[in-house]
Write a protein that holds these residues in place. Structure first.
Motif, mmCIF file in Angstrom:
data_model
loop_
_atom_site.group_PDB
_atom_site.id
_atom_site.type_symbol
_atom_site.label_atom_id
_atom_site.label_comp_id
_atom_site.label_asym_id
_atom_site.label_seq_id
_atom_site.Cartn_x
_atom_site.Cartn_y
_atom_site.Cartn_z
ATOM 1 N N PRO A 1 22.853 18.091 -26.721
ATOM 2 C CA PRO A 1 21.600 17.490 -27.175
ATOM 3 C C PRO A 1 20.935 18.297 -28.283
ATOM 4 O O PRO A 1 19.940 17.873 -28.843
ATOM 5 N N HIS A 2 21.472 19.479 -28.574
ATOM 6 C CA HIS A 2 20.945 20.295 -29.676
ATOM 7 C C HIS A 2 22.019 21.262 -30.159
ATOM 8 O O HIS A 2 23.011 21.509 -29.479
ATOM 9 N N THR A 3 21.823 21.784 -31.369
ATOM 10 C CA THR A 3 22.811 22.708 -31.924
ATOM 11 C C THR A 3 22.636 24.123 -31.379
ATOM 12 O O THR A 3 23.409 25.015 -31.715
ATOM 13 N N SER A 4 21.628 24.317 -30.511
ATOM 14 C CA SER A 4 21.452 25.650 -29.914
ATOM 15 C C SER A 4 22.653 26.020 -29.039
ATOM 16 O O SER A 4 22.834 27.197 -28.708
ATOM 17 N N ASN A 5 23.482 25.019 -28.671
ATOM 18 C CA ASN A 5 24.697 25.340 -27.894
ATOM 19 C C ASN A 5 25.603 26.302 -28.664
ATOM 20 O O ASN A 5 26.478 26.939 -28.083
ATOM 21 N N GLY A 6 25.380 26.419 -29.976
ATOM 22 C CA GLY A 6 26.215 27.321 -30.781
ATOM 23 C C GLY A 6 25.783 28.774 -30.699
ATOM 24 O O GLY A 6 26.514 29.664 -31.131
ATOM 25 N N GLN A 7 24.591 29.027 -30.142
ATOM 26 C CA GLN A 7 24.073 30.409 -30.163
ATOM 27 C C GLN A 7 24.970 31.388 -29.397
ATOM 28 O O GLN A 7 25.481 32.354 -29.962
ATOM 29 N N VAL A 8 25.141 31.124 -28.082
ATOM 30 C CA VAL A 8 25.938 32.054 -27.279
ATOM 31 C C VAL A 8 27.410 31.989 -27.693
ATOM 32 O O VAL A 8 28.114 33.008 -27.704
ATOM 33 N N TYR B 1 23.034 14.559 -29.611
ATOM 34 C CA TYR B 1 22.841 13.261 -28.951
ATOM 35 C C TYR B 1 21.723 13.323 -27.909
ATOM 36 O O TYR B 1 21.681 14.260 -27.105
ATOM 37 N N ARG B 2 20.867 12.310 -27.934
ATOM 38 C CA ARG B 2 19.840 12.188 -26.880
ATOM 39 C C ARG B 2 19.579 10.721 -26.600
ATOM 40 O O ARG B 2 19.705 9.884 -27.495
ATOM 41 N N ARG B 3 19.171 10.468 -25.349
ATOM 42 C CA ARG B 3 18.948 9.085 -24.943
ATOM 43 C C ARG B 3 17.597 8.590 -25.458
ATOM 44 O O ARG B 3 16.666 8.396 -24.699
ATOM 45 N N HIS C 1 21.525 14.598 -36.376
ATOM 46 C CA HIS C 1 22.096 15.892 -36.753
ATOM 47 C C HIS C 1 21.037 16.980 -36.657
ATOM 48 O O HIS C 1 19.867 16.724 -36.913
ATOM 49 N N GLN C 2 21.491 18.157 -36.306
ATOM 50 C CA GLN C 2 20.585 19.299 -36.315
ATOM 51 C C GLN C 2 21.222 20.440 -37.084
ATOM 52 O O GLN C 2 22.440 20.494 -37.232
ATOM 53 N N PHE C 3 20.388 21.316 -37.575
ATOM 54 C CA PHE C 3 20.944 22.575 -38.070
ATOM 55 C C PHE C 3 20.240 23.730 -37.398
ATOM 56 O O PHE C 3 19.054 23.686 -37.098
ATOM 57 N N GLY D 1 11.616 24.023 -34.339
ATOM 58 C CA GLY D 1 11.315 25.140 -33.455
ATOM 59 C C GLY D 1 12.008 26.417 -33.898
ATOM 60 O O GLY D 1 13.002 26.382 -34.621
ATOM 61 N N ALA D 2 11.464 27.539 -33.440
ATOM 62 C CA ALA D 2 12.063 28.833 -33.793
ATOM 63 C C ALA D 2 11.539 29.900 -32.848
ATOM 64 O O ALA D 2 10.643 29.654 -32.036
ATOM 65 N N GLY D 3 12.083 31.077 -32.974
ATOM 66 C CA GLY D 3 11.570 32.181 -32.175
ATOM 67 C C GLY D 3 12.515 33.365 -32.197
ATOM 68 O O GLY D 3 13.574 33.323 -32.832
ATOM 69 N N PHE E 1 16.537 36.341 -34.546
ATOM 70 C CA PHE E 1 15.745 35.101 -34.440
ATOM 71 C C PHE E 1 16.652 33.891 -34.571
ATOM 72 O O PHE E 1 17.797 34.005 -35.035
ATOM 73 N N ALA E 2 16.102 32.771 -34.102
ATOM 74 C CA ALA E 2 16.844 31.513 -34.176
ATOM 75 C C ALA E 2 15.866 30.428 -34.572
ATOM 76 O O ALA E 2 14.659 30.543 -34.334
ATOM 77 N N PHE E 3 16.382 29.410 -35.211
ATOM 78 C CA PHE E 3 15.540 28.242 -35.521
ATOM 79 C C PHE E 3 16.441 27.007 -35.530
ATOM 80 O O PHE E 3 17.650 27.112 -35.740
ATOM 81 N N GLY E 4 15.832 25.873 -35.258
ATOM 82 C CA GLY E 4 16.658 24.669 -35.241
ATOM 83 C C GLY E 4 15.812 23.449 -35.442
ATOM 84 O O GLY E 4 14.696 23.354 -34.910
ATOM 85 N N TRP E 5 16.291 22.534 -36.273
ATOM 86 C CA TRP E 5 15.578 21.275 -36.394
ATOM 87 C C TRP E 5 16.468 20.167 -36.925
ATOM 88 O O TRP E 5 17.622 20.412 -37.296
#
Ligand code: DAH
Length: 355
Positions: free
Chosen positions: A179-186, A205-207, A218-220, A298-300, A320-324
């Motif tokens: 549901p987000h590209t944050s799955n790529g972080q770890v 993907y989100r419902r 798409h997210q980056f 979002g970011a942090g 740091f990370a950010f995604g949108w």
């Protein structure tokens, strides 16, 4: 002998009239005029004639030969002309007619936006990678400090992959459409190369489906991991991107927020292009923004638990990370005026061709 020659000529004349192809004409030429042809055969009888007859028949035979050759040449020319006429008919083109313009394609608006985002972040050393679109629950949630059944997960209206009625499950949990590209972080940290400057761009993907949401979008995701990374650097990267993508007049701000996988967390806002950040247009409240600001993503600072999950010691490394969303970012570009995000994926060429 004279008679035979005359007979030969009249046979040849009537035969040649029937001919309608080059091959048949050549066969006839060989039959009459070839080395073992009918004429040659007749002429071989010349040597048996008396000297007187030879004198008379010789020139006559020669004349017949020339006539046959001339007849052949005439027919050949005739055939060639016919053929050329047929070609001219069948292959006729009007070279003065206007040409047919080849259809010119163009890249989809989203692809164009992705290319622009990548080229801006490349300048800061962020390299594009791709992590799975279909992933384990572990990378989409658990490793991001969202334990199983944690309420925070509700925000990501997740699609699960099922085999029949049964949700697929493996060693790292259920299988989801990320549901987000944050799955790529770890996943990126697990590769084991430091420092990290990742730009993960992918389908997510989100419902959800309404004027501001499509189920596939798409997210980056940017991720920077190093030693002694600061929030000021995060803001600097954000500012660099916004000024290049949206224009040098746009301002940025970080607004406190909460995400499970960053601490502290922020929402990233950019100044409104409609009212120029003043929140007012001709004395009236700007209908586009909230008090002069638009929310981008979002970011942090990466949460210690996330660093741990990737095998790093949070005392040594931080980041740091950010995604949108790509589509959202695209729609916020001045002059785009897209009021329903779903138009991007309706495959309506009247819309897509404009860009
Ligand atoms: N993954 C978040 C979402 O889809 C956005 C996000 C927030 C990404 C904070 C980040 C972050 O990397 O640090 O809503």
């Amino acid at each position: 002998m004279r008679q035979k020659l005359e007979q030969l000529k009249s046979d040849f004349t009537s035969a040649i009239e029937q001919i309608s192809s080059e091959e048949a004409l050549e066969a006839l030429r060989v039959e009459y005029l070839g080395r073992r042809g009918k004429l040659g055969e007749l002429l071989s009888g010349l040597k048996d004639l008396s000297a007187e007859d030879k004198k008379e028949i010789g020139p006559f035979a020669n004349q017949i030969k020339q006539e046959l050759e001339a007849g052949f040449a005439r027919k050949h020319a005739e055939l060639m002309q016919e053929l050329a006429g047929e070609k001219a008919q069948s292959e006729w083109i009007d070279i003065t007619a206007p040409g047919i313009e080849p259809v010119n394609g163009n890249l989809h608006l989203t692809t164009q936006a992705i290319q622009e985002v990548v080229s801006i972040f490349n300048q800061l050393g962020f390299i594009r990678v791709r992590h799975p679109e279909i992933d384990w629950d572990y990378y989409a949630f658990e490793s991001l400090n969202m334990p199983k059944d944690h309420a925070a997960r509700d925000e990501w209206e997740t699609f699960f992959i099922a085999d029949g009625n049964k949700v697929m499950e493996g060693e790292k949990g259920k299988v989801v459409l990320t549901p987000h590209t944050s799955n790529g972080q770890v996943r990126e940290i697990e590769k084991g190369y430091l420092p990290i400057r990742m730009m993960n761009i992918n389908k997510t993907y989100r419902r959800q489906s309404d004027v501001t949401h499509v189920p596939m979008f798409h997210q980056f995701e940017g991720l920077l991991i190093d030693k002694g990374v600061t929030i000021a650097q995060l803001k600097g990267v954000f500012d660099f991107f916004v000024k290049r993508f949206f224009g040098p007049e746009r301002e940025v701000r970080l607004r406190p927020h909460h995400f499970r996988f960053t601490e502290p967390s922020f929402e990233l806002d950019i100044s409104c292009n409609l009212c120029g950040g003043s929140a007012k247009i001709a004395g009236k409240k700007c209908r586009m923004c909230k008090q002069g600001w638009l929310e981008l993503g979002g970011a942090g600072m990466v949460h210690p638990n996330v660093l741990h999950a990737g095998g790093l010691d949070p005392k040594e490394y931080n980041g740091f990370a950010f995604g949108w969303g790509v589509e959202r970012t695209l729609m916020m570009k001045s002059g785009m005026n897209i009021d329903d995000i779903r138009i991007l994926y309706k495959n309506d060429l009247r819309f897509l061709k404009q860009f």
